[in-house]
Scaffold this active site. Structure first.
Site, PDB file in Angstrom:
ATOM      1  CG  ASP A 163      -1.995  -1.136   0.987  1.00 13.08           C
ATOM      2  OD1 ASP A 163      -2.263  -1.698   0.077  1.00 13.08           O
ATOM      3  OD2 ASP A 163      -2.456  -1.506   2.143  1.00 13.08           O
ATOM      4  CG  ASP A 177      -6.706  -1.713  -1.344  1.00  4.05           C
ATOM      5  OD1 ASP A 177      -6.871  -2.877  -1.506  1.00  4.05           O
ATOM      6  OD2 ASP A 177      -5.890  -1.117  -0.650  1.00  4.05           O
TER       7      ASP A 177
END
Length: 204
Positions: A163, A177
Site C-alpha cells: 500500500d 483497493d
C-alpha cells in the site's frame, strides 16, 4: 383439340397462399428469427472483452505502481503530493483493503480467489456494458492484491499487500483497493437502477 387438352391436362394454378409460397414462408420466418437473435452472441462477447480489458488495465496499473513503489519508495521518506493531505508512503499490509483484519490474511486470500471465480462464471451471461466495467474493476483489483498474497513475503497465500496512497486521517491503500471500491460502488448504483448483468431492466 379440347379432348387433347383434357387428356394432357393443364397445370394447376395456385389458388391459396399455401400453394403459392407456403413452402418458403416457414424458412423465411426462421431466417428472420435467427437474424434477430444473431447479434446477441457477438454483443455478449464484446461485453466480456470489455470486462477482461478493464480488468487487465486495472491489474497492470496496480502491478506497475507497486513495483515502482517497492523499488523507489520503500525504506525511504514519504513523498508529499498535496502537503500533509496526500502522501505516498510505502507500507506492507497483511490485512484486507485499507489495512483491516491483519490476522485473517489467508481468509482474505481465499475470498479474493472466490471473487475471481464468481466473476469468471458471471461473464458467460454478461450483456451489459456498465456491468462489464464494474466487474472488470473488481476482477483487476482482486487479481492485483491476490498477486501480492501469493508472491510476496512472508509466504504463499500469506503475503503482505503493498500500500502507498496515504490520505490524511485515512487508511493507506493502493490502486487495487481503489478499483475494487469503484467497482463495488458502480454495482450498487446499477442494482438500484434495476439493471441486471444480462442487460435486462426490472422495476420493483
Amino acid at each position: 383439340m379440347a379432348e387433347a387438352e383434357r387428356i394432357i391436362g393443364t397445370p394447376d394454378t395456385p389458388d391459396t397462399p399455401d400453394a403459392a409460397g407456403g413452402g418458403q414462408e416457414r424458412p423465411d420466418a426462421e431466417q428472420e428469427q435467427k437474424q434477430e437473435q444473431a447479434p446477441e452472441r457477438p454483443r455478449g462477447k464484446r461485453r466480456v472483452a470489455v470486462l477482461f480489458a478493464v480488468a487487465l488495465f486495472a491489474y497492470l496499473l496496480d502491478l506497475g505502481s507497486k513495483m515502482l513503489v517497492v523499488a523507489k519508495l520503500e525504506h525511504h521518506e514519504p513523498i508529499e503530493i498535496i502537503g500533509d493531505w496526500l502522501r505516498f508512503a510505502a507500507i506492507r499490509n497483511a490485512g484486507a483493503a485499507f489495512g483491516f483484519g491483519e490476522a485473517f490474511t489467508i481468509i482474505f486470500t481465499v475470498i479474493a480467489a472466490a471473487v475471481i471465480v464468481v466473476i469468471a462464471r458471471l461473464a458467460r451471461k454478461l450483456h451489459s456494458l456498465p456491468w462489464a466495467i464494474a466487474l472488470g474493476l473488481l476482477l483487476g483489483g482482486a487479481l492485483g492484491n491476490l498477486t501480492d498474497r501469493i508472491f510476496r513475503a512472508p509466504g504463499v497465500f500469506e503475503g503482505a499487500v503493498v500500500d502507498f496512497i496515504a490520505p490524511k486521517h485515512f487508511a493507506v491503500f493502493n490502486l487495487a483497493d481503489s478499483a475494487i471500491v469503484c467497482g463495488g460502488i458502480l454495482i450498487v448504483i446499477l442494482s438500484f437502477r434495476g439493471l441486471d448483468p444480462d442487460g435486462t431492466v426490472h422495476k420493483d
